[in-house]
Design a protein around this motif. Structure first.
Motif, PDB file in Angstrom:
ATOM      1  N   ARG A  99       0.820  -1.214   0.000  1.00  0.00           N
ATOM      2  CA  ARG A  99       0.000   0.000   0.000  1.00  0.00           C
ATOM      3  C   ARG A  99       0.852   1.263   0.000  1.00  0.00           C
ATOM      4  NH1 ARG A  99      -3.195  -0.799   5.307  1.00  0.00           N
ATOM      5  NH2 ARG A  99      -3.741   1.387   4.869  1.00  0.00           N
ATOM      6  N   TYR A 100       2.067   1.165   0.573  1.00  0.00           N
ATOM      7  CA  TYR A 100       2.950   2.327   0.691  1.00  0.00           C
ATOM      8  C   TYR A 100       4.336   1.934   0.194  1.00  0.00           C
ATOM      9  CZ  TYR A 100      -0.826   3.851   3.731  1.00  0.00           C
ATOM     10  OH  TYR A 100      -2.067   4.186   4.231  1.00  0.00           O
ATOM     11  N   PRO A 101       4.471   1.667  -1.108  1.00  0.00           N
ATOM     12  CA  PRO A 101       5.752   1.181  -1.633  1.00  0.00           C
ATOM     13  C   PRO A 101       6.831   2.262  -1.619  1.00  0.00           C
ATOM     14  CG  PRO A 101       4.241   1.637  -3.427  1.00  0.00           C
ATOM     15  CD  PRO A 101       3.446   1.785  -2.159  1.00  0.00           C
ATOM     16  N   LYS A 102       8.041   1.830  -1.392  1.00  0.00           N
ATOM     17  CA  LYS A 102       9.172   2.750  -1.469  1.00  0.00           C
ATOM     18  C   LYS A 102       9.355   3.187  -2.919  1.00  0.00           C
ATOM     19  CE  LYS A 102      14.081   3.055  -0.281  1.00  0.00           C
ATOM     20  NZ  LYS A 102      15.227   2.346   0.344  1.00  0.00           N
ATOM     21  N   PRO A 103       9.389   4.506  -3.188  1.00  0.00           N
ATOM     22  CA  PRO A 103       9.458   4.960  -4.580  1.00  0.00           C
ATOM     23  C   PRO A 103      10.828   4.692  -5.208  1.00  0.00           C
ATOM     24  CG  PRO A 103       9.576   6.832  -3.077  1.00  0.00           C
ATOM     25  CD  PRO A 103       9.270   5.623  -2.238  1.00  0.00           C
ATOM     26  N   GLU A 104      10.811   4.518  -6.505  1.00  0.00           N
ATOM     27  CA  GLU A 104      12.061   4.415  -7.239  1.00  0.00           C
ATOM     28  C   GLU A 104      12.807   5.748  -7.162  1.00  0.00           C
ATOM     29  OE1 GLU A 104      13.148   1.689  -8.569  1.00  0.00           O
ATOM     30  OE2 GLU A 104      11.338   0.508  -8.173  1.00  0.00           O
ATOM     31  N   ASP A 105      14.117   5.697  -7.340  1.00  0.00           N
ATOM     32  CA  ASP A 105      14.932   6.906  -7.219  1.00  0.00           C
ATOM     33  C   ASP A 105      14.434   8.020  -8.143  1.00  0.00           C
ATOM     34  OD1 ASP A 105      16.482   5.657  -5.348  1.00  0.00           O
ATOM     35  OD2 ASP A 105      18.142   5.193  -6.715  1.00  0.00           O
ATOM     36  N   ALA A 106      14.011   7.659  -9.338  1.00  0.00           N
ATOM     37  CA  ALA A 106      13.572   8.669 -10.312  1.00  0.00           C
ATOM     38  C   ALA A 106      12.272   9.345  -9.895  1.00  0.00           C
ATOM     39  CB  ALA A 106      13.396   8.021 -11.680  1.00  0.00           C
ATOM     40  N   ASP A 107      11.537   8.732  -8.979  1.00  0.00           N
ATOM     41  CA  ASP A 107      10.236   9.264  -8.569  1.00  0.00           C
ATOM     42  C   ASP A 107      10.273   9.977  -7.217  1.00  0.00           C
ATOM     43  OD1 ASP A 107       9.081   8.121 -10.854  1.00  0.00           O
ATOM     44  OD2 ASP A 107       8.808   6.205  -9.815  1.00  0.00           O
ATOM     45  N   ARG A 108      11.413  10.006  -6.563  1.00  0.00           N
ATOM     46  CA  ARG A 108      11.464  10.506  -5.192  1.00  0.00           C
ATOM     47  C   ARG A 108      11.184  12.005  -5.090  1.00  0.00           C
ATOM     48  NH1 ARG A 108      13.501   6.879  -1.457  1.00  0.00           N
ATOM     49  NH2 ARG A 108      14.312   8.499  -0.079  1.00  0.00           N
ATOM     50  N   ASP A 109      11.423  12.753  -6.170  1.00  0.00           N
ATOM     51  CA  ASP A 109      11.178  14.201  -6.151  1.00  0.00           C
ATOM     52  C   ASP A 109       9.692  14.527  -6.014  1.00  0.00           C
ATOM     53  OD1 ASP A 109      13.852  14.701  -6.345  1.00  0.00           O
ATOM     54  OD2 ASP A 109      13.841  15.145  -8.497  1.00  0.00           O
ATOM     55  N   ALA A 110       8.829  13.557  -6.255  1.00  0.00           N
ATOM     56  CA  ALA A 110       7.383  13.792  -6.162  1.00  0.00           C
ATOM     57  C   ALA A 110       6.894  13.770  -4.718  1.00  0.00           C
ATOM     58  CB  ALA A 110       6.631  12.747  -6.982  1.00  0.00           C
ATOM     59  N   TYR A 111       7.760  13.435  -3.772  1.00  0.00           N
ATOM     60  CA  TYR A 111       7.366  13.295  -2.366  1.00  0.00           C
ATOM     61  C   TYR A 111       8.079  14.320  -1.497  1.00  0.00           C
ATOM     62  CZ  TYR A 111       5.695   8.736  -3.941  1.00  0.00           C
ATOM     63  OH  TYR A 111       5.046   7.733  -4.604  1.00  0.00           O
ATOM     64  N   THR A 112       7.435  14.682  -0.406  1.00  0.00           N
ATOM     65  CA  THR A 112       8.102  15.536   0.574  1.00  0.00           C
ATOM     66  C   THR A 112       9.132  14.707   1.339  1.00  0.00           C
ATOM     67  OG1 THR A 112       6.570  15.049   2.394  1.00  0.00           O
ATOM     68  CG2 THR A 112       5.960  16.834   0.885  1.00  0.00           C
ATOM     69  N   GLY A 113      10.037  15.399   2.013  1.00  0.00           N
ATOM     70  CA  GLY A 113      11.031  14.698   2.814  1.00  0.00           C
ATOM     71  C   GLY A 113      10.399  13.837   3.884  1.00  0.00           C
ATOM     72  N   ALA A 114       9.323  14.327   4.477  1.00  0.00           N
ATOM     73  CA  ALA A 114       8.632  13.558   5.515  1.00  0.00           C
ATOM     74  C   ALA A 114       8.016  12.294   4.927  1.00  0.00           C
ATOM     75  CB  ALA A 114       7.552  14.409   6.180  1.00  0.00           C
ATOM     76  N   GLU A 115       7.390  12.406   3.766  1.00  0.00           N
ATOM     77  CA  GLU A 115       6.787  11.233   3.125  1.00  0.00           C
ATOM     78  C   GLU A 115       7.850  10.192   2.789  1.00  0.00           C
ATOM     79  OE1 GLU A 115       2.964  13.205   0.833  1.00  0.00           O
ATOM     80  OE2 GLU A 115       4.945  13.349  -0.066  1.00  0.00           O
ATOM     81  N   LEU A 116       8.999  10.650   2.291  1.00  0.00           N
ATOM     82  CA  LEU A 116      10.074   9.722   1.962  1.00  0.00           C
ATOM     83  C   LEU A 116      10.591   9.011   3.206  1.00  0.00           C
ATOM     84  CD1 LEU A 116      12.049  11.819  -0.662  1.00  0.00           C
ATOM     85  CD2 LEU A 116      10.688   9.761  -1.096  1.00  0.00           C
ATOM     86  N   TYR A 117      10.684   9.740   4.315  1.00  0.00           N
ATOM     87  CA  TYR A 117      11.136   9.125   5.565  1.00  0.00           C
ATOM     88  C   TYR A 117      10.210   7.973   5.949  1.00  0.00           C
ATOM     89  CZ  TYR A 117      11.762   8.326  10.535  1.00  0.00           C
ATOM     90  OH  TYR A 117      11.936   7.726  11.746  1.00  0.00           O
ATOM     91  N   TYR A 118       8.921   8.207   5.916  1.00  0.00           N
ATOM     92  CA  TYR A 118       7.970   7.173   6.333  1.00  0.00           C
ATOM     93  C   TYR A 118       7.904   6.025   5.344  1.00  0.00           C
ATOM     94  CZ  TYR A 118       6.496   9.892  10.324  1.00  0.00           C
ATOM     95  OH  TYR A 118       6.484  10.547  11.528  1.00  0.00           O
ATOM     96  N   LEU A 119       7.974   6.307   4.056  1.00  0.00           N
ATOM     97  CA  LEU A 119       7.976   5.235   3.065  1.00  0.00           C
ATOM     98  C   LEU A 119       9.225   4.376   3.197  1.00  0.00           C
ATOM     99  CD1 LEU A 119       6.603   7.209  -0.004  1.00  0.00           C
ATOM    100  CD2 LEU A 119       5.387   5.449   1.311  1.00  0.00           C
ATOM    101  N   ASP A 120      10.364   5.023   3.437  1.00  0.00           N
ATOM    102  CA  ASP A 120      11.606   4.269   3.648  1.00  0.00           C
ATOM    103  C   ASP A 120      11.520   3.425   4.920  1.00  0.00           C
ATOM    104  OD1 ASP A 120      12.668   5.371   1.362  1.00  0.00           O
ATOM    105  OD2 ASP A 120      13.905   6.859   2.403  1.00  0.00           O
ATOM    106  N   PHE A 121      10.895   3.992   5.963  1.00  0.00           N
ATOM    107  CA  PHE A 121      10.789   3.275   7.236  1.00  0.00           C
ATOM    108  C   PHE A 121       9.907   2.047   7.092  1.00  0.00           C
ATOM    109  CE2 PHE A 121       9.717   2.192  11.493  1.00  0.00           C
ATOM    110  CZ  PHE A 121      10.748   2.662  12.297  1.00  0.00           C
ATOM    111  N   ILE A 122       8.776   2.202   6.416  1.00  0.00           N
ATOM    112  CA  ILE A 122       7.886   1.054   6.217  1.00  0.00           C
ATOM    113  C   ILE A 122       8.587  -0.047   5.433  1.00  0.00           C
ATOM    114  CG2 ILE A 122       5.784   0.317   5.021  1.00  0.00           C
ATOM    115  CD1 ILE A 122       4.596   3.100   5.797  1.00  0.00           C
ATOM    116  N   ALA A 123       9.382   0.354   4.440  1.00  0.00           N
ATOM    117  CA  ALA A 123      10.109  -0.631   3.635  1.00  0.00           C
ATOM    118  C   ALA A 123      11.210  -1.311   4.438  1.00  0.00           C
ATOM    119  CB  ALA A 123      10.708   0.042   2.401  1.00  0.00           C
TER     120      ALA A 123
END
Length: 218
Positions: A99-123
């Motif tokens: 439901r909350y997949p870690k984004p590919e490197d090319a797609d990471r700019d579409a997320y805020t830093g906070a969103e990336l932190y949580y997506l990375d944590f879930i992964a």
């Protein structure tokens, strides 16, 4: 309105998730940081309502007749951090990852830093440093909505957590804080938490007997 503490149930999930969001930016609202507002709660609050390795309490506002109106705070945790981490890895994170997949490197700019932190944590959930757990294996997370802060309820909630952890046979507990959260740091130090050595993050530990003997939060 009067407040009281009680054990949390699954019915409190929405309120607990909302409180986590409204206090999720170093004690301030994190609403502006997330397109999916449930994300902070899924990491730092809601799992504790579901997992057997955790304990959980909520602070509830009632009317003058004693009828519950709103959940305005929570304190959750576990008396065995490694057991909780293993429980979450088996029973909590796997259903969330699709439901909350870690984004590919090319797609990471579409997320805020906070969103990336949580997506990375879930992964790949970070494990607590062993140097912290060698002191105290028990820990907590606590949050209270701003209108109810500064009125002694935080200390009462810490006392409830301390009693829970003591009943589970442990001598102390720890809390990790966002280094930007000066108010949180001052609160913990004022009631007896002491800085812990850690290779990553900022942690404070509480000697349960010393805290309970002080009468704080009674």
């Amino acid at each position: 309105m009067p407040l009281h503490l009680r054990k949390a149930t699954l019915a409190d999930e929405g309120a607990v998730s909302r409180i986590c969001l409204l206090t999720g930016d170093a004690g301030k609202s994190a609403e502006h940081l997330f397109k999916k507002p449930e994300m902070p709660g899924l990491v730092y609050a809601v799992p504790y309502l579901h997992l057997d390795s955790a304990w959980r309490y909520v602070l509830v506002e009632t009317d003058d007749a004693g009828v519950e109106k709103d959940v305005v705070g929570y304190v959750v945790g576990s008396s065995n951090c490694r057991a909780f981490e293993a429980d979450a890895e088996k029973n909590w994170w796997p259903p969330l990852r699709p439901r909350y997949p870690k984004p590919e490197d090319a797609d990471r700019d579409a997320y805020t830093g906070a969103e990336l932190y949580y997506l990375d944590f879930i992964a790949n959930p970070a494990l607590t440093g062993q140097e912290v757990l060698d002191v105290y294996p028990a820990f907590l997370h606590i949050n209270i909505l701003p209108p109810h802060q500064g009125k002694g309820w935080g200390t009462k909630m810490i006392r409830q957590a301390a009693l829970q952890v003591q009943a589970d046979g442990e001598k102390g507990l720890w809390v990790g804080i966002d280094s930007r959260n000066d108010n949180g740091r001052q609160f913990y130090k004022a009631i007896g938490f002491e800085k812990m050595e850690s290779k990553e993050g900022e942690y404070y530990g509480l000697d349960i007997k010393k805290f309970l003997d002080s009468g704080r939060g009674a």
